[in-house]
Scaffold this motif. Sequence first.
Motif: not given
Length: 388
Positions: A152-180
């Motif tokens: 897998p290549i976790l591509m940069a996401s337009r939807a994530l860029c629009a939804a995220a309000e801080s670096p913590d939001d990116y961490r929430k998403v990527y930590d979840r995916l990497l854990g899975q």
Amino acid sequence: MTLEILLPAGGGLERYRLEAEPVARGTYSPARSRLAFAAAHVVADPLADNSPGAPAVIDWEHTLEFRRYLWSLGLSVAEAMDTAQRGMGLDWAATQELIRRSAAEAPDGRIAVGVGTDQLTAVGSDDAYQLDAVIAAYEEQLGLAEEVGAQPILMASRALCAAAESPDDYRKVYDRLLGQSTRPVILHWLGSMFDPALDGYWGSDSLDTAADVVVDLIADNAAKVDGIKVSLLDASREVALRNRLPEGVRLYTGDDFDYPALIKGDDDRYSDALLGIFAAIAPAAAAALKALDDGDLDTYDRVFAPTVPLARQIFSAPTYYYKTGIAFLAWLNGHQPGFSMVGGLQTGRSLPHLADTFRLADQAGVLTNPELAVQRFGQLLRVGGVDA
């Protein structure tokens, strides 16, 4: 035999004599000293409605044959990336089929596939851009990558860029995916020159701050990260990030301007490759990487040097239209029957721009069939209303 063609120049036509010998084509084993992925384009079905906004209809025969060609040159394939027009004509339904078909033919370990959130563009509610919806979209695509056995290549996401309000939001998403993920993934940092909707990715307008976020993410998940593809077109910034990565985590250059030096590296580190330009210069890339394996740096430099002006032309601003140049060269070289693209993107570059691309491709030795290239560019001129 001397080949000549009239090409647009300065508002008129000039006679151009083809001058370079094509880079010798053969079959190659995968490089030993570097990992090298070519991000491949898709071939549109010329008899289908591939107009802007229409669902993509792909010419599967030529799309898959192009991938077989890349594999024959020892390159691996980065499938369903932005080069394949993710978010610019390739919809999620077509993307799924592309991933399944390509993975079914890939030699072992020689395919990685883009995992994103672009199916959310078909959703009309505000929920499409909530973090939970972004995570669910990523999870669906990650499941497909794992189902077909591709990296897998976790591509940069337009939807994530629009939804995220801080670096913590990116961490929430990527930590979840990497854990899975059941295997190490490749992260993807795509600059706004490739996609303006990704401006401020990783939660900051400062690239220095964004780099800190990325380094911390990787350090905390090093066992789940094979590497990160960086497409910022800034060699010094790439080297700085490369030097901060944990031992064993790769930097995959996505710098289509400075790839020869970045791949060659220095006494301490080098970049591996995950590049759209490798799809356009595949014979040269294969020959240069073989020379690098052999320790023949003079040949490496000699083969790669004339490809850089071509790459800078193809990826010139607006950079996101580089896909047009990739498909154009595939057509000139006989890898597809027509110069057409999903979403009608063949109109993304002007005739003078394509003429300059033709010249530079000749000088780089990557017009593998010069006679056919001359014939086809002549056809393009006539369709464009130029009597040459």
